[in-house]
Design a protein around this motif. Sequence first.
Motif, PDB file in Angstrom:
ATOM      1  N   ALA A   1       0.828  -1.204   0.000  1.00  0.00           N
ATOM      2  CA  ALA A   1       0.000   0.000   0.000  1.00  0.00           C
ATOM      3  C   ALA A   1       0.863   1.254   0.000  1.00  0.00           C
ATOM      4  CB  ALA A   1      -0.926  -0.016   1.212  1.00  0.00           C
ATOM      5  N   THR A   2       1.965   1.221   0.729  1.00  0.00           N
ATOM      6  CA  THR A   2       2.891   2.360   0.749  1.00  0.00           C
ATOM      7  C   THR A   2       3.495   2.583  -0.632  1.00  0.00           C
ATOM      8  OG1 THR A   2       3.415   1.917   3.055  1.00  0.00           O
ATOM      9  CG2 THR A   2       4.963   3.290   1.844  1.00  0.00           C
TER      10      THR A   2
ATOM     11  N   ALA B   1       3.672   5.548  -5.748  1.00  0.00           N
ATOM     12  CA  ALA B   1       3.510   5.494  -7.206  1.00  0.00           C
ATOM     13  C   ALA B   1       2.458   6.495  -7.661  1.00  0.00           C
ATOM     14  CB  ALA B   1       3.130   4.083  -7.639  1.00  0.00           C
ATOM     15  N   ALA B   2       1.379   6.645  -6.883  1.00  0.00           N
ATOM     16  CA  ALA B   2       0.336   7.602  -7.251  1.00  0.00           C
ATOM     17  C   ALA B   2       0.882   9.027  -7.214  1.00  0.00           C
ATOM     18  CB  ALA B   2      -0.852   7.470  -6.303  1.00  0.00           C
ATOM     19  N   ARG B   3       1.744   9.342  -6.246  1.00  0.00           N
ATOM     20  CA  ARG B   3       2.350  10.680  -6.191  1.00  0.00           C
ATOM     21  C   ARG B   3       3.244  10.925  -7.395  1.00  0.00           C
ATOM     22  NH1 ARG B   3       2.674   9.665  -0.471  1.00  0.00           N
ATOM     23  NH2 ARG B   3       4.770   8.851  -0.727  1.00  0.00           N
ATOM     24  N   LEU B   4       3.838   9.855  -7.924  1.00  0.00           N
ATOM     25  CA  LEU B   4       4.709   9.983  -9.092  1.00  0.00           C
ATOM     26  C   LEU B   4       3.935   9.934 -10.407  1.00  0.00           C
ATOM     27  CD1 LEU B   4       7.633   7.709  -7.894  1.00  0.00           C
ATOM     28  CD2 LEU B   4       7.646  10.197  -8.069  1.00  0.00           C
TER      29      LEU B   4
ATOM     30  N   ILE C   1      -1.102   1.938 -10.217  1.00  0.00           N
ATOM     31  CA  ILE C   1      -0.979   0.495 -10.006  1.00  0.00           C
ATOM     32  C   ILE C   1      -2.149   0.042  -9.161  1.00  0.00           C
ATOM     33  CG2 ILE C   1       1.532   0.373 -10.203  1.00  0.00           C
ATOM     34  CD1 ILE C   1       1.688   0.383  -7.177  1.00  0.00           C
ATOM     35  N   ASP C   2      -2.524  -1.205  -9.305  1.00  0.00           N
ATOM     36  CA  ASP C   2      -3.629  -1.773  -8.540  1.00  0.00           C
ATOM     37  C   ASP C   2      -3.043  -2.579  -7.390  1.00  0.00           C
ATOM     38  OD1 ASP C   2      -6.041  -2.664  -7.631  1.00  0.00           O
ATOM     39  OD2 ASP C   2      -6.553  -3.822  -9.439  1.00  0.00           O
TER      40      ASP C   2
ATOM     41  N   SER D   1       8.496  -2.718 -10.768  1.00  0.00           N
ATOM     42  CA  SER D   1       7.518  -2.435 -11.811  1.00  0.00           C
ATOM     43  C   SER D   1       7.246  -0.933 -11.915  1.00  0.00           C
ATOM     44  CB  SER D   1       6.217  -3.179 -11.513  1.00  0.00           C
ATOM     45  OG  SER D   1       5.190  -2.775 -12.380  1.00  0.00           O
ATOM     46  N   VAL D   2       7.122  -0.277 -10.765  1.00  0.00           N
ATOM     47  CA  VAL D   2       6.898   1.167 -10.758  1.00  0.00           C
ATOM     48  C   VAL D   2       8.090   1.888 -11.378  1.00  0.00           C
ATOM     49  CG1 VAL D   2       6.647   3.187  -9.258  1.00  0.00           C
ATOM     50  CG2 VAL D   2       5.300   1.142  -8.812  1.00  0.00           C
TER      51      VAL D   2
END
Length: 134
Positions: free
Chosen positions: A60-61, A66-69, A73-74, A91-92
């Motif tokens: 989750a972290t 990844a969302a901030r970047l 991703i799921d 992967s990120v």
Amino acid sequence: MKPTATTTSEALDPETGEDPAPVAAPAPNPPAPPAPAPVSNGDAAAFATSLARAEAAELATIGAQAARLGVSIDVAEAVQKGIKPDALRASVLNQLAARGDAAAITVVPPPKSAAPESPLLAAVKRAASAAKPS
């Protein structure tokens, strides 16, 4: 005087005149480590649960980072598939690298202004020339 077993074993070495080096007895093998205590099914299940929770929290972290970047991703799918945090992190990074390679960098010169100099600079020059004694 009769030589006894103790006097002959303690006799000096005729070549060096010193006590002979004692012969070391072979060291006994170290005892085997004790077997781990049997773990009950409740303890093993609790350990596995805490390990799974820690791994899910790390996933989750990674998802939040990844969302901030800007990478989507799921995380739920990653947990269901059993993807390890290191694999998800890789992967990120791969997605970011692919996106960075595709981005074109262009240099655009600033547009030329119609006025040769700014009005402020022109006023300062006029004031400086007016204040200068001729």
